[in-house]
Scaffold this active site. Sequence first.
Site, PDB file in Angstrom:
ATOM      1  N   GLU A 182       0.876  -1.177   0.000  1.00 30.49           N
ATOM      2  CA  GLU A 182       0.000   0.000   0.000  1.00 30.49           C
ATOM      3  C   GLU A 182       0.909   1.221   0.000  1.00 30.49           C
ATOM      4  O   GLU A 182       1.062   1.913   0.995  1.00 30.49           O
ATOM      5  CB  GLU A 182      -0.937  -0.018   1.212  1.00 30.49           C
ATOM      6  CG  GLU A 182      -2.120   0.928   1.057  1.00 30.49           C
ATOM      7  CD  GLU A 182      -1.814   2.347   1.464  1.00 30.49           C
ATOM      8  OE1 GLU A 182      -1.205   3.079   0.641  1.00 30.49           O
ATOM      9  OE2 GLU A 182      -2.164   2.732   2.580  1.00 30.49           O
ATOM     10  N   GLU A 191       4.247   7.432  -4.879  1.00 31.51           N
ATOM     11  CA  GLU A 191       5.135   6.834  -3.878  1.00 31.51           C
ATOM     12  C   GLU A 191       5.965   5.683  -4.452  1.00 31.51           C
ATOM     13  O   GLU A 191       6.499   4.861  -3.713  1.00 31.51           O
ATOM     14  CB  GLU A 191       4.331   6.351  -2.665  1.00 31.51           C
ATOM     15  CG  GLU A 191       3.686   7.490  -1.886  1.00 31.51           C
ATOM     16  CD  GLU A 191       2.969   7.017  -0.632  1.00 31.51           C
ATOM     17  OE1 GLU A 191       3.241   5.879  -0.179  1.00 31.51           O
ATOM     18  OE2 GLU A 191       2.140   7.764  -0.106  1.00 31.51           O
TER      19      GLU A 191
END
Length: 376
Positions: A182, A191
């Site tokens: 995640e 990210e």
Amino acid sequence: MAPIIRNVEGSSNGPGPDESLFWAEVIGSETMLKHGMDAMNRRDYTTAANLFAGAGGARAGYGPANLLFNRAVRQLVPRWHFAMLNDHARNEAYRRAISAVVRPGDLVLDIGTGAGLLSLLAVEAGADMVVTCEMEPVIAAIARRTMAVNGVESRVKVVEARSTDLRVGVDLPRPADVLVTEIFDCALLGEGALPSIEHARQELLRPDATIVPQGARLWGQLVESDELFGRNHVDTVYDFDMTLFQQFRSMEYFSTYLTGYRHRLLGEPFPLFDFDFRTGKCEQERVVPAPVSADGTCHAIVMWFELDLAEDVTLSNGPEDHGTHWRQAVQTFERPLPCRAGEPLRLLVTHDNDRVLVRPEPLGAAAAEVSPSGHR
């Protein structure tokens, strides 16, 4: 000079309790605070945290060392970790997905340890072993302790490294059966999710490994909002010409809650990209005819993702998904775009595996046009 503060494993990323007391006695707490503040000024927050901890800042209290240690740690651990850990919809979706795919005896790779919740969920689901990686030393150290507090330290190995530095036979005993991750920002890619998953698929996973999430979609919607436009633009203030400051505007998206601004939606949501994490398939450039259902002026596009965690388990950070800790991604256009109902606004949508960029289709754009289908 070799680092004088070392952690229990022997790295230079944190003091062990005995060493902290030893060095505080040798060079004095005031000297450690001074060097810590010098490190803060250099924005070397890991060194600063180590020095403040050595001066007693990691112990309970409200003294100067405690406050300075907290300031350094706050630079290393973003506040959104707390909102994320208390995001029930996110946690429940991942718990359902992990319990559906993890089987007894599985080796699970968890990319992006954070506090360690996904690793704990994998153990709960029956994983024989979890290898999880976290590149921030302070967070990794707490994650190890969290595993011990929950009695699973023998089944969860926390590696202080980027996932792309992991090696089978060194960090993992064999290729993993399941990947859980995640590492998604408000527009999915910011990210490092794509390169991390690609590397894991090529180097760290079995060919038939299960990936959670297995795929995702990125959605967009046209927005009219002077307020949002003003978050990233300026021309005059009190009749003063401030347009030179425009060179500092963000070409790409920023994160915010759309509901925090007066706005009008100019059309229905439409898909920007589909990502298949199991195969790595995804276009990087496409022309999208964005639907327009109302006359107006388009100042921005709002974007959000929808994760396919497992069969019948999805997770979204859309504007209507209230309570999610994720914000939406908003990208303002360089200039307002006039819109007419029934006339799609043609947009060139690109990504570089890290960020998404949307702009009006340039004349002569060669990207393939796609249909705005797949509306939820």
